[in-house]
Design a protein around this motif. Structure first.
Motif, short mmCIF file in Angstrom:
data_model
loop_
_atom_site.label_atom_id
_atom_site.label_comp_id
_atom_site.label_asym_id
_atom_site.label_seq_id
_atom_site.Cartn_x
_atom_site.Cartn_y
_atom_site.Cartn_z
N GLY A 1 1.12 -1.16 -0.15
CA GLY A 1 -0.65 -0.04 -0.10
C GLY A 1 0.84 1.64 -0.43
N THR A 2 2.12 1.45 0.51
CA THR A 2 3.00 2.25 0.64
C THR A 2 2.81 3.03 -0.39
N GLN A 3 3.17 1.87 -1.55
CA GLN A 3 4.17 1.50 -2.56
C GLN A 3 3.22 2.48 -4.10
N ARG A 4 1.90 1.55 -4.36
CA ARG A 4 1.19 1.66 -5.02
C ARG A 4 -0.37 2.95 -4.80
N LEU A 5 -0.50 3.17 -3.61
CA LEU A 5 -1.19 4.03 -3.49
C LEU A 5 -0.35 5.89 -4.40
N PRO A 6 0.76 5.60 -3.66
CA PRO A 6 1.64 7.22 -4.07
C PRO A 6 1.63 7.28 -5.94
N GLN A 7 1.75 5.76 -6.99
CA GLN A 7 1.49 5.73 -7.94
C GLN A 7 0.58 5.84 -8.76
N LEU A 8 -0.26 5.71 -7.89
CA LEU A 8 -1.69 6.01 -9.16
C LEU A 8 -1.93 7.18 -8.32
N LYS B 1 2.44 11.31 -4.28
CA LYS B 1 2.76 11.10 -2.70
C LYS B 1 2.07 11.75 -1.94
N GLY B 2 1.28 13.02 -2.25
CA GLY B 2 0.39 14.01 -1.11
C GLY B 2 -0.70 13.53 -0.88
N ARG B 3 -2.05 13.55 -1.66
CA ARG B 3 -2.52 12.23 -1.33
C ARG B 3 -2.53 10.71 -0.37
N ALA B 4 -1.41 10.11 -0.95
CA ALA B 4 -1.30 9.53 -0.43
C ALA B 4 -1.14 9.03 1.00
N VAL C 1 -14.62 10.20 -4.87
CA VAL C 1 -13.35 11.45 -4.82
C VAL C 1 -12.12 10.63 -5.32
N ALA C 2 -12.45 9.14 -5.07
CA ALA C 2 -11.11 8.12 -5.83
C ALA C 2 -10.68 8.31 -7.35
N LEU C 3 -12.12 8.85 -7.95
CA LEU C 3 -12.47 8.88 -9.35
C LEU C 3 -11.91 9.89 -9.44
N ASP C 4 -11.69 10.77 -9.14
CA ASP C 4 -11.09 12.51 -9.08
C ASP C 4 -9.44 11.91 -8.48
N TYR C 5 -9.31 11.19 -8.15
CA TYR C 5 -8.52 10.73 -7.59
C TYR C 5 -7.55 10.06 -8.83
N GLY D 1 3.72 -5.50 -18.71
CA GLY D 1 5.26 -6.23 -18.35
C GLY D 1 5.94 -4.66 -18.37
N ALA D 2 6.67 -3.76 -19.92
CA ALA D 2 6.46 -2.70 -19.76
C ALA D 2 6.14 -2.11 -18.72
N VAL D 3 4.32 -2.18 -18.87
CA VAL D 3 4.62 -0.75 -17.78
C VAL D 3 5.41 -0.71 -16.10
N ASN D 4 4.85 -2.41 -16.30
CA ASN D 4 5.65 -2.35 -14.77
C ASN D 4 7.16 -2.23 -14.69
N ALA D 5 8.04 -2.10 -15.68
CA ALA D 5 9.13 -2.30 -15.57
C ALA D 5 9.72 -0.45 -14.96
N GLY D 6 8.16 0.18 -15.36
CA GLY D 6 8.90 1.44 -15.37
C GLY D 6 9.03 2.06 -13.11
N PHE D 7 8.19 1.01 -12.93
CA PHE D 7 8.34 1.14 -11.51
C PHE D 7 9.25 0.53 -10.99
#
Length: 260
Positions: A146-153, A156-159, A173-177, A213-219
């Motif tokens: 959670g501490t990793q994927r939430l900021p990605q989505l 950082k500030g909202r997470a 709100v989740a849609l807006d975020y 796989g390519a999208v995930n590689a960037g993270f």
């Protein structure tokens, strides 16, 4: 395969996995995590499955969190092992599947439930959904990514705010975020998931798996996402799906992808 805590059904190229512990608001315990791993692995290896939908049973909860009674008395080493094993067995496993995974959030998605939804490749939600990471209210932090994927989505500030306040956000709100892609009434949720799945199934399974796989590689730390994309792009040229896709385009017909 029979399960105690989940349901799994395959039809028309879609495997729908439903967490089925309504009396516990579908909370994740170790047995449920084991069963989910097995169900995802089976669906991913099944050539008849092109898309996986993960959802919760009933109208109240997707997953209302982890089953706290299982780890309330753990010590340091046990806590670390719980997070490590869970991440490897389920959350990282789902994120890196080659088969697309859609999370259909049908109610509360809290703690491990939101972490499971975030491990999916994208999320949709019903209008009664509520999402949050309340772990700090229990004296612990999110341990299933959670501490990793939430900021990605959501940034950082909202997470940071969501994690530190331990509060919930509603689906609007989740849609807006950007945490979810679509918001619909509850009775339309699975219909939308299946509609999105049908759009995905028109395309090359091989290319989709490579794109994931390519999208995930960037993270990933130490991985150059652009280089990963270049290599993955080149590899597509050696597939039957590339030959079929380009030939169908030039011949002005619908492609018949075989997934090879």
């Amino acid at each position: 395969m029979s399960y105690n805590n989940i349901l799994s059904e395959t039809a028309n190229g879609i495997t729908t996995i439903t967490i089925n512990r309504p009396s516990k608001l579908n909370a994740l315990n170790r047995e449920t995590i084991d069963e989910l791993h097995n169900a995802f692995a089976k669906a991913d290896s099944d050539t008849d499955t092109r898309v996986i939908i993960i959802t919760g049973s009933g109208e109240k909860a997707f997953v209302a969190g982890a089953d706290i009674s299982e780890f309330a008395h753990f010590e340091v080493a046990e806590g670390a092992a719980l997070a490590r094993i869970g991440q490897e067995q389920l959350f990282d496993f789902v994120e890196n599947l080659g088969t697309p995974v859609i999370a259909a959030i049908n109610g509360f998605a809290l703690g491990g439930g939101l972490e499971l939804a975030m491990a999916a490749h994208f999320r949709i939600a019903s209008d009664n959904a509520r999402m949050g990471l309340p772990e700090v209210s229990l004296g612990v932090i999110p341990g299933y990514g959670g501490t990793q994927r939430l900021p990605q989505l959501v940034g950082k500030g909202r997470a940071m705010e969501m994690i530190m306040t331990a509060g919930m956000i509603d689906a609007t709100v989740a849609l807006d975020y950007g945490l979810i892609n679509h918001l619909v009434p509850q009775d339309e949720l699975i219909t939308l998931a299946e509609k999105l799945a049908s759009k995905i199934m028109r395309n090359s399974p091989v290319a989709i798996a490579v794109a994931i796989g390519a999208v995930n590689a960037g993270f990933k730390d130490g991985v150059n996402g652009y280089e990963a994309e270049i290599e993955a792009f080149g590899n597509c040229f050696g597939t039957d799906d590339f030959t079929e896709g380009t030939t169908a385009f030039l011949e002005k017909r619908k492609a018949n992808f075989k997934g090879a």
